[in-house]
Design an enzyme around this catalytic site. Structure first.
Site, PDB file in Angstrom:
ATOM      1  N   GLU A  43      47.661  17.170  95.912  1.00  0.00           N
ATOM      2  CA  GLU A  43      47.134  16.916  94.577  1.00  0.00           C
ATOM      3  C   GLU A  43      46.006  15.888  94.638  1.00  0.00           C
ATOM      4  OE1 GLU A  43      48.461  14.572  90.490  1.00  0.00           O
ATOM      5  OE2 GLU A  43      50.007  15.141  91.945  1.00  0.00           O
ATOM      6  N   ASP A 118      51.913  13.746  93.365  1.00  0.00           N
ATOM      7  CA  ASP A 118      52.319  12.407  92.948  1.00  0.00           C
ATOM      8  C   ASP A 118      53.726  12.431  92.356  1.00  0.00           C
ATOM      9  OD1 ASP A 118      49.907  11.368  93.715  1.00  0.00           O
ATOM     10  OD2 ASP A 118      49.035  11.319  91.706  1.00  0.00           O
ATOM     11  N   ASP A 120      54.926  11.440  89.619  1.00  0.00           N
ATOM     12  CA  ASP A 120      54.851  11.128  88.196  1.00  0.00           C
ATOM     13  C   ASP A 120      54.908  12.426  87.395  1.00  0.00           C
ATOM     14  OD1 ASP A 120      52.356  12.275  88.542  1.00  0.00           O
ATOM     15  OD2 ASP A 120      51.231  10.418  88.252  1.00  0.00           O
ATOM     16  N   ASP A 122      52.516  14.135  85.756  1.00  0.00           N
ATOM     17  CA  ASP A 122      51.465  15.095  86.104  1.00  0.00           C
ATOM     18  C   ASP A 122      51.755  15.752  87.443  1.00  0.00           C
ATOM     19  OD1 ASP A 122      49.951  14.894  83.842  1.00  0.00           O
ATOM     20  OD2 ASP A 122      48.627  13.333  84.615  1.00  0.00           O
TER      21      ASP A 122
END
Length: 279
Positions: A43, A118, A120, A122
């Site tokens: 990503e 990541d 998180d 997103d």
């Protein structure tokens, strides 16, 4: 149906997938034997840059992905093949796309396909979109045990001159406990003792310790990314499997499909189980 038929014909003729060589942003590995090669779908360009510098160039390839890929659950086949990020993935893997008549596993260029996003919201969304793509259009990669999810650490804990990495809250607490640092002491650390570094790390400093919370892969330098997430000797990767094709199909349809009501019902039913919410 007509658009899907034309897309399938393009795949069979390979006109849709034969571009001028491999994707330009792909950093390929030097070994050509798929059984000894792996590709990281990463990503973001920032994390992709660190991964390219930190990898073992002999057997690790890196393909950075920009933003969120197309939600293939809602898209027709011709739209799927027009998406640049998806085209890059298909081209890099080299085995085609679709069912067993159109997907040729023998042409797969890598023995492991590793999703690195990541830790998180997103990142979780992007990982879900990628899983949906592989489940719908390259299911054989999952069925043969070639698809994995990387596990980057959430925390770096520095005690004296030693550095330790924790992959979740529980592991962080276990490390602190081992060094006789109470979680209460960490929680009571005043805001003035918390700082954000230039790279974006949130650092909590106490007496004899410092805890860094990584917001994303891009904050990790190449050496950190290699030692924690990419080194086969020390990393943790999760193998994606299909325990129940029917159950998996239902979950993807519910969460990624056109119908809003089933998705809302799923969220309302499962919201109470959420423990770590990144706002």
């Amino acid at each position: 149906r007509e658009a899907a038929r034309k897309a399938r014909e393009l795949i069979r003729r390979k006109n849709a997938l034969e571009f001028s060589g491999l994707p330009g942003k792909l950093a390929d590995c030097s070994i050509s034997d798929p059984d000894h090669c792996e590709i990281y779908l990463v990503e973001g360009d920032s994390a992709g840059g660190s991964a390219k510098q930190g990898r073992d160039r002999r057997f690790q390839a890196i393909l950075p992905l920009k933003g969120k890929i197309l939600n293939v659950e809602k898209a027709r086949m011709n739209k799927v093949l027009e998406n640049e990020e998806i085209k890059s993935i298909i081209t890099a893997l080299g085995a085609g796309i679709g069912n067993s008549d159109e997907f040729d596993e023998s042409k797969l260029r890598y023995g492991k396909v590793i999703l690195m996003c990541d830790a998180d919201v997103d990142g979780s969304h992007i990982r879900t979109l990628l899983l949906t793509f592989f489940y719908r259009h390259m299911k054989e990669i999952i069925e043969t045990g070639r698809l994995y999810i990387a596990q980057p650490p959430l925390y770096k804990i520095k005690i004296a001159k030693e550095e330790h990495y924790a992959y979740d809250e529980n592991e962080k607490d276990q490390i602190l406990k081992r060094f006789k640092i109470s979680t209460k002491t960490v929680k009571e650390t005043v805001p003035s003792e918390t700082e954000v570094t230039e790279s974006g790390e949130v650092v909590t400093k106490g007496k004899g310790f410092a805890i860094s919370r990584f917001k994303g892969l891009g904050e990790m330098n190449p050496e950190q990314l290699w030692s924690t997430t990419m080194n086969p000797e020390t990393r943790t990767i999760l193998q994606v499997s299909i325990d129940s094709a029917v159950a998996a199909d239902k979950v993807f349809e519910t969460l990624m499909g056109e119908e809003v009501e089933p998705r809302r019902a799923f969220i309302e039913k499962n919201a109470k189980y959420v423990k770590n919410l990144d706002i």
